[in-house]
Design an enzyme around this catalytic site. Structure first.
Site, short mmCIF file in Angstrom:
data_model
loop_
_atom_site.label_atom_id
_atom_site.label_comp_id
_atom_site.label_asym_id
_atom_site.label_seq_id
_atom_site.Cartn_x
_atom_site.Cartn_y
_atom_site.Cartn_z
N GLY A 23 -1.73 -45.31 8.51
CA GLY A 23 -1.66 -45.70 7.10
C GLY A 23 -0.29 -46.30 6.77
O GLY A 23 -0.18 -47.30 6.06
N ARG A 27 5.14 -46.03 10.36
CA ARG A 27 4.61 -45.35 11.54
C ARG A 27 4.17 -46.38 12.59
O ARG A 27 4.28 -46.13 13.79
CB ARG A 27 3.46 -44.41 11.16
CG ARG A 27 3.16 -43.46 12.28
CD ARG A 27 2.44 -42.20 11.85
NE ARG A 27 3.29 -41.31 11.11
CZ ARG A 27 2.90 -40.56 10.10
NH1 ARG A 27 1.65 -40.60 9.71
NH2 ARG A 27 3.73 -39.77 9.48
N ARG A 46 4.07 -57.96 2.05
CA ARG A 46 4.03 -56.68 1.33
C ARG A 46 4.60 -55.51 2.15
O ARG A 46 4.20 -54.35 1.95
CB ARG A 46 2.59 -56.32 0.93
CG ARG A 46 2.06 -57.19 -0.18
CD ARG A 46 0.64 -56.85 -0.50
NE ARG A 46 0.17 -57.74 -1.54
CZ ARG A 46 -0.09 -57.37 -2.79
NH1 ARG A 46 0.02 -56.11 -3.15
NH2 ARG A 46 -0.48 -58.24 -3.67
N ARG A 90 -8.19 -46.17 13.70
CA ARG A 90 -7.29 -45.64 12.67
C ARG A 90 -6.67 -44.35 13.20
O ARG A 90 -7.36 -43.53 13.84
CB ARG A 90 -8.09 -45.37 11.40
CG ARG A 90 -7.40 -44.49 10.41
CD ARG A 90 -8.06 -44.46 9.05
NE ARG A 90 -7.88 -43.19 8.38
CZ ARG A 90 -6.72 -42.72 7.91
NH1 ARG A 90 -5.61 -43.44 8.03
NH2 ARG A 90 -6.64 -41.53 7.33
N SER A 93 -3.80 -39.02 8.77
CA SER A 93 -3.67 -37.59 8.49
C SER A 93 -4.84 -37.14 7.63
O SER A 93 -5.52 -37.96 7.01
CB SER A 93 -2.34 -37.31 7.79
OG SER A 93 -2.32 -38.00 6.57
N ASP A 208 -2.37 -30.90 6.06
CA ASP A 208 -2.33 -29.91 4.96
C ASP A 208 -3.70 -29.24 4.89
O ASP A 208 -4.66 -29.71 5.50
CB ASP A 208 -1.99 -30.59 3.63
CG ASP A 208 -2.91 -31.74 3.28
OD1 ASP A 208 -2.72 -32.83 3.84
OD2 ASP A 208 -3.85 -31.54 2.48
N ARG A 221 5.60 -34.16 10.61
CA ARG A 221 4.45 -35.05 10.86
C ARG A 221 4.82 -36.12 11.86
O ARG A 221 4.06 -36.40 12.78
CB ARG A 221 3.99 -35.71 9.55
CG ARG A 221 3.20 -34.78 8.68
CD ARG A 221 2.37 -35.55 7.70
NE ARG A 221 3.15 -36.24 6.70
CZ ARG A 221 3.59 -35.69 5.57
NH1 ARG A 221 3.34 -34.42 5.31
NH2 ARG A 221 4.27 -36.38 4.71
N1 ADE Z 1 -4.73 -37.07 3.79
C1 ADE Z 1 -3.99 -36.02 4.18
N2 ADE Z 1 -4.15 -34.99 3.36
C2 ADE Z 1 -5.01 -35.39 2.40
C3 ADE Z 1 -5.57 -34.78 1.26
N3 ADE Z 1 -5.25 -33.54 0.95
N4 ADE Z 1 -6.41 -35.51 0.49
C4 ADE Z 1 -6.70 -36.77 0.81
N5 ADE Z 1 -6.22 -37.41 1.88
C5 ADE Z 1 -5.38 -36.72 2.67
#
Ligand code: ADE
Length: 236
Positions: A23, A27, A46, A90, A93, A208, A221
């Site tokens: 993303g 990275r 951009r 892709r 995370s 997370d 990360r």
């Molecule tokens: N990518 C990583 N954590 C996320 C979350 N909590 N909600 C949406 N996309 C995420």
């Protein structure tokens, strides 16, 4: 139609047939700096940086997708359609919906559920669940096996919303669709691949948990995500 509105490169040959898409464009730079040789920068528009180089003998491009389905929708469409890219992997995370997932687990997205209108609006599918490429997934599983890295095949939720008013709303999606984690891009990537007869896959590292509210730091990360990058690079 090159250059495109979002990629300034005039020479198609400078983009490999396979593109790894994190993303975050920084990275993409990290992957190019850490793993690739003979690196050339292929996009600045951009600040959505892209780089082409070699992993061993394999030519590969790494480029940021930005966050969310509209953003990955634009970049992956332009790469597939106008730069003759065949495969996009892709690497992102995810937030865990399942209590069985731990921080840093690596997931292989077999299917993405979404309430997004992306595939319908595009005219490719009215389905709410889209699949990744089986052949790409097999290569990723084999590469992970060789590297002794466990990757877990899952169905995930591609969401348009990061901040929700009801903290518990994810439980319905977990129960109804069996979505084990959430991210915000795969569904649009898979829709583009389906529309254009190309291949797409997605590896995610759990950053997370919506169940335990644990989180990783940006620094953690950066380090932990190298496992997933190595799996993707070794699948080429
Ligand atoms: N990518 C990583 N954590 C996320 C979350 N909590 N909600 C949406 N996309 C995420």
């Amino acid at each position: 139609m090159i250059p495109t509105p979002h990629i300034e490169l005039e020479n198609k040959d400078l983009i490999a047939k396979t593109v790894l898409m994190p993303g975050d464009p920084l990275r993409a730079k990290f992957i190019a700096d850490t793993f690739l040789t003979k690196v050339e920068k292929i996009n600045n528009v951009r600040n959505m940086f892209g780089y082409t180089g070699y992993y061993g003998k394999k030519k590969v491009t790494v480029m940021g997708s930005g966050m969310g389905m509209p953003s990955i929708g634009i970049y992956s469409y332009e790469l597939y359609s106008f730069y003759d890219v065949e495969k996009i992997i892709r690497i992102g995370s995810a937030g865990a919906y399942s209590p069985d997932l731990k921080l840093y687990d690596v997931l292989l997205v077999e299917k993405a559920y979404s309430e997004s209108s992306y595939a319908k609006t595009m005219g490719v599918s009215n389905r709410k669940i889209l699949s990744s490429s089986k052949s790409l997934n097999n290569r990723l599983l084999k590469a992970a096996d060789k590297l002794d890295i466990t990757i877990r095949p899952v169905l995930i939720h591609s969401s348009d919303v990061f901040y929700r008013l009801k903290a518990d709303q994810f439980k319905d999606i977990y129960k109804t669709y069996g979505a084990e984690a959430v991210e915000m891009e795969s569904f649009a990537l898979f829709a583009n691949a389906k529309a254009l007869n190309k291949k797409a896959a997605c590896l995610l590292t759990v950053s997370d948990s919506l169940v335990t509210h644990e989180k990783t730091t940006a620094q953690e990360r950066q380090e932990a995500f190298t496992k997933m990058m190595e799996v993707a690079l070794n699948s080429l």
